[in-house]
Design an enzyme around this catalytic site. Sequence first.
Site, PDB file in Angstrom:
ATOM      1  CG  HIS A 208      -2.780  -2.000  13.119  1.00  0.00           C
ATOM      2  ND1 HIS A 208      -1.975  -2.426  14.150  1.00  0.00           N
ATOM      3  CD2 HIS A 208      -2.051  -1.085  12.428  1.00  0.00           C
ATOM      4  CE1 HIS A 208      -0.821  -1.791  14.090  1.00  0.00           C
ATOM      5  NE2 HIS A 208      -0.838  -0.970  13.062  1.00  0.00           N
TER       6      HIS A 208
ATOM      7  CD  GLU B 155      -1.349  -1.480   8.462  1.00  0.00           C
ATOM      8  OE1 GLU B 155      -1.315  -2.264   9.421  1.00  0.00           O
ATOM      9  OE2 GLU B 155      -0.688  -0.432   8.432  1.00  0.00           O
TER      10      GLU B 155
ATOM     11  CG  HIS C 115       5.286  -3.185  11.672  1.00  0.00           C
ATOM     12  ND1 HIS C 115       6.310  -2.754  12.493  1.00  0.00           N
ATOM     13  CD2 HIS C 115       4.454  -2.126  11.526  1.00  0.00           C
ATOM     14  CE1 HIS C 115       6.093  -1.492  12.829  1.00  0.00           C
ATOM     15  NE2 HIS C 115       4.976  -1.087  12.263  1.00  0.00           N
TER      16      HIS C 115
ATOM     17  CD  GLU D 156       3.247   2.152   7.019  1.00  0.00           C
ATOM     18  OE1 GLU D 156       2.500   1.550   7.828  1.00  0.00           O
ATOM     19  OE2 GLU D 156       4.239   2.806   7.355  1.00  0.00           O
TER      20      GLU D 156
END
Length: 336
Positions: free
Chosen positions: A16, A43, A58, A152
């Site tokens: 992560h 990720e 992020h 993502e």
Amino acid sequence: MLVQTAVMAQPVVIAHRGASGYLPEHTLAAKAMAHAMGADYLEQDLVLTRDGELVVLHDLYLDRVSDVASKFPGRARADGRHYVIDFTLDELRQLNIAERRKTDNPQDPTLAFPGRFGLNQSRFGVHTFKEELELIRELNRTTGRAVGIYPEIKSPSFHHQNGQDIALAALKVLKDYGYTINDGSVYLQSFDPHELKRLKTELKPKLQVNLPLVQLIARTDWQITEEQLSTGQWVNYDYDWMLAPGAMETIAQYADGVGPHIGMLLDNQNGKLEPNDLVRQAQAQGLVVHPYTVRADALPEGVGSIDELHDLLFKQAGVNGVFTDFPDLTVRYLGR
Ligand code: G3P
Ligand code: CA
């Protein structure tokens, strides 16, 4: 390459934001460390710059992990934050990236996770998605491993509101770097169900790629996604249906997996955490279940150790993998 389906037994370890328990999140150093620790996937959270480059960060804004306030005075929006989308890649390259702080206040040195990497120690910077894909490709070649990626697309609704199409941009880069089929080397994740449906029905056919999609599940009050009404107005997306009976059947029509918060899988039964039925329901629809986030230094209430949490997730709930800030500990738990 790794191959995984919902019915396969071998769970996967998703680093992560890299080995973020040990190094500042989303730095290339954190990714290299996670690769060496034996993670199956690394990720990438993706955000677009003003000049349309995908960078691995992020937050939509820079304040908690960089020195943007001192480097670029006067560039904050009305809410006091400095948004990635307002800066060019050249400008972002001038920033120092550091361990995540708890608040947006540049004078507040409190870390989000006390005890992690020291604030403003050593030197780290912003890098692009392409640069990270090159790092992973070369590490896979030099180590002979086949570590996958797990990008993502962050807040497609915010990007649309700012005139950018992040889903299309991400898919183009993935295709350019050879991620075109569902061979276990990549999962593409998003909290935005509208954008996942658009990826499935419009963008993937258009670019002739077939990548597996993962629906991340949020709580409605986190206000993580906006959707546009027919009137043009943007409103907070209501996630409640995703945790109601029958939801997994609906999600399976446009996605290949789900990423729930760990707390959505565990119910408190008389002071003891026990798995609910969500994993079984998802897997019954052919969906893989990859919950977020295992953190040795931020365990759920009532859980005494990271391996107790691993037991709950892998042995009792039966998940297909986890997002973990401590990939070495999850790899070790799985006996690899
Ligand atoms: O993408 C899985 C997990 O990372 C979702 O939460 O906020 O860490 O991106 P977040
Ligand atoms: Ca993420």
